[in-house]
Motif scaffolding. Structure first.
Motif, PDB file in Angstrom:
ATOM      1  N   ASP A  87     -44.620  26.216  53.792  1.00 34.61           N
ATOM      2  CA  ASP A  87     -43.365  26.341  53.039  1.00 34.61           C
ATOM      3  C   ASP A  87     -43.570  25.723  51.660  1.00 34.61           C
ATOM      4  OD1 ASP A  87     -40.851  26.159  51.935  1.00 34.61           O
ATOM      5  OD2 ASP A  87     -39.912  25.238  53.680  1.00 34.61           O
ATOM      6  N   ARG A  88     -43.873  26.555  50.711  1.00 31.94           N
ATOM      7  CA  ARG A  88     -44.279  26.074  49.396  1.00 31.94           C
ATOM      8  C   ARG A  88     -43.180  25.293  48.677  1.00 31.94           C
ATOM      9  NH1 ARG A  88     -48.466  27.199  45.927  1.00 31.94           N
ATOM     10  NH2 ARG A  88     -47.975  26.944  43.722  1.00 31.94           N
ATOM     11  N   ASN A 147     -41.355  19.895  46.468  1.00 37.45           N
ATOM     12  CA  ASN A 147     -40.459  18.758  46.244  1.00 37.45           C
ATOM     13  C   ASN A 147     -41.039  17.457  46.772  1.00 37.45           C
ATOM     14  OD1 ASN A 147     -38.423  20.263  44.980  1.00 37.45           O
ATOM     15  ND2 ASN A 147     -37.559  20.891  46.952  1.00 37.45           N
ATOM     16  N   ALA A 148     -41.782  17.536  47.873  1.00 37.62           N
ATOM     17  CA  ALA A 148     -42.334  16.323  48.479  1.00 37.62           C
ATOM     18  C   ALA A 148     -43.515  15.768  47.693  1.00 37.62           C
ATOM     19  CB  ALA A 148     -42.761  16.612  49.923  1.00 37.62           C
ATOM     20  N   ILE A 149     -44.199  16.637  46.990  1.00 31.25           N
ATOM     21  CA  ILE A 149     -45.469  16.262  46.376  1.00 31.25           C
ATOM     22  C   ILE A 149     -45.315  15.716  44.950  1.00 31.25           C
ATOM     23  CG2 ILE A 149     -46.268  18.333  45.120  1.00 31.25           C
ATOM     24  CD1 ILE A 149     -48.768  18.262  46.928  1.00 31.25           C
ATOM     25  N   SER A 163     -53.025  30.405  59.558  1.00 38.70           N
ATOM     26  CA  SER A 163     -52.058  30.293  58.462  1.00 38.70           C
ATOM     27  C   SER A 163     -51.846  28.846  58.048  1.00 38.70           C
ATOM     28  CB  SER A 163     -50.730  30.945  58.851  1.00 38.70           C
ATOM     29  OG  SER A 163     -50.170  30.324  59.994  1.00 38.70           O
ATOM     30  N   THR A 164     -51.833  27.929  59.023  1.00 38.02           N
ATOM     31  CA  THR A 164     -51.624  26.515  58.684  1.00 38.02           C
ATOM     32  C   THR A 164     -52.807  25.962  57.907  1.00 38.02           C
ATOM     33  OG1 THR A 164     -50.269  26.205  60.671  1.00 38.02           O
ATOM     34  CG2 THR A 164     -51.117  24.223  59.600  1.00 38.02           C
ATOM     35  N   VAL A 166     -51.202  23.153  49.317  1.00 39.73           N
ATOM     36  CA  VAL A 166     -51.394  21.733  48.985  1.00 39.73           C
ATOM     37  C   VAL A 166     -52.211  21.588  47.702  1.00 39.73           C
ATOM     38  CG1 VAL A 166     -52.540  19.602  49.709  1.00 39.73           C
ATOM     39  CG2 VAL A 166     -51.122  20.867  51.338  1.00 39.73           C
ATOM     40  N   LEU A 167     -53.285  22.345  47.591  1.00 42.84           N
ATOM     41  CA  LEU A 167     -54.181  22.182  46.440  1.00 42.84           C
ATOM     42  C   LEU A 167     -53.581  22.769  45.163  1.00 42.84           C
ATOM     43  CD1 LEU A 167     -57.646  22.846  48.095  1.00 42.84           C
ATOM     44  CD2 LEU A 167     -56.616  20.659  47.486  1.00 42.84           C
TER      45      LEU A 167
END
Length: 345
Positions: free
Chosen positions: A53-54, A59-61, A84-85, A93-94
């Motif tokens: 979930d991009r 928001n978290a990053i 997929s995970t 993430v990257l």
């Protein structure tokens, strides 16, 4: 430094969270599962979200300095979820970390990327041939990490052996359940093979070192495992001895057992997946020399130490999870037909 840990609600995640908090760092945990550890409530920030979930991840990053990317779908999940995970999640993430100017992302891979090797010890430059979706997905995720290194990101890749310690259940719950029930324990093959494990506290130390070592030195790939280990029979026997019932490890012909477990896995009657039963009767250990030399890694726990630390925790907390099962490391895996086999040991 402010850390974000993806997969922060899992077995490694909570141990890493406590490790970093104890060192005085701010930690945000990000996981699809609830963060339900009372000792860390109000101390760390938790965000419930999927690495696929991009928008939630974005928001978290935004307010962190270093990301430790440990989120993964474990081998008992569907192939689709595993791929997929590990693959789409790692891309998210990257790419988001690069957008936010986060210079260092630590990726938690696995020695499963080596598949079933033909020599030991394994070193970081050995051929990668993952067994099953989990190993294959980890290889593809590492390839994505290498692409982002070319974009000037610092991405230490950590390849740990199977890691255990307090709060680890999963497949190891079989050994601890049988030991605490006064049963002998079956082993694939004669048990004379050397199978390296890793204590989760030592893994946390290795990850932390990769966060603080000079970025030029740590922008590399590192095997992480116990320094001291003997044969699988001897290491696992230590748990049966600790249980105090005088029970023993009992070996069975590897080829016959593997065929039987393949059939049981296909029938969904066994908790053991291919990489476990294909490697359990063979040597499996890596060289940690590179991590020792570059990161200053110096593991404290042997195989026996790690197994016994985990078993002690299991006995003290057994009543909390006795009737639970699932597909993560935080709960016992269902024993399936092996629960019936337990009667004969």
């Amino acid at each position: 430094m402010r850390f974000l840990i993806t997969g922060g609600s899992g077995f490694l995640g909570i141990n890493l969270t406590r490790f970093l908090v104890n060192k005085g760092y701010d930690v945000t945990v990000y996981d699809i599962a609830e963060f339900n550890y009372p000792d860390m409530m109000g101390i760390v920030k938790s965000v419930k979200g999927d690495v696929r979930d991009r928008e939630t991840l974005k928001n978290a990053i935004k307010d962190v300095d270093i990301v430790i990317h440990g989120a993964a779908a474990l081998p008992l999940y569907s192939k689709e979820d595993i791929y997929s995970t590990s693959i789409e999640g790692t891309k998210n993430v990257l790419s988001l970390s690069m957008e936010k100017g986060i210079e260092r992302v630590i990726y938690i891979s696995s020695t499963a990327v080596y598949g079933i090797p033909d020599h030991h010890p394994l070193i970081e430059t050995d051929r990668l041939t993952g067994v099953g979706p989990y190993g294959e997905a980890k290889i593809k995720a590492e390839e994505i990490c290498n692409e982002y290194r070319k974009k000037r990101m610092v991405i230490p890749i950590i390849r740990p052996k199977s890691f255990i310690g307090p709060e680890r259940l999963g497949v190891f719950a079989l050994l601890y359940d049988w030991a605490s029930s006064g049963k002998n324990f079956p082993m694939i093959g004669n048990g004379k093979n050397r199978y390296q494990l890793l204590d989760v506290e030592d893994l946390c130390e290795a990850i932390y070192l990769s966060a603080i070592v000079d970025k030029v030195l740590c922008n590399d790939t590192f095997n992480i495992g116990a320094k001291d280990f003997t044969t699988m029979r001897e290491d696992y026997q230590a748990v049966l001895d600790e249980a105090g019932f005088g029970k023993r490890i009992i070996g069975f012909p590897a080829k016959l057992v593997v065929v039987a477990l393949k059939i049981l896995e296909a029938m969904k009657l066994s908790p053991l997946y291919e990489w476990v039963y294909e490697t359990a009767g063979k040597d499996s250990f890596v060289s940690i020399e590179k991590a020792q030399k570059i990161l200053g890694f110096n593991p404290k726990y042997s195989n026996k130490d790690a197994l016994l630390r985990n078993y002690k925790w299991y006995r003290e907390n057994k009543d909390k999870f006795e009737d639970k099962s699932g597909v993560t490391h935080r709960v016992p895996w269902s024993q399936g037909i092996l629960r019936l086999a337990k009667i004969f040991f």
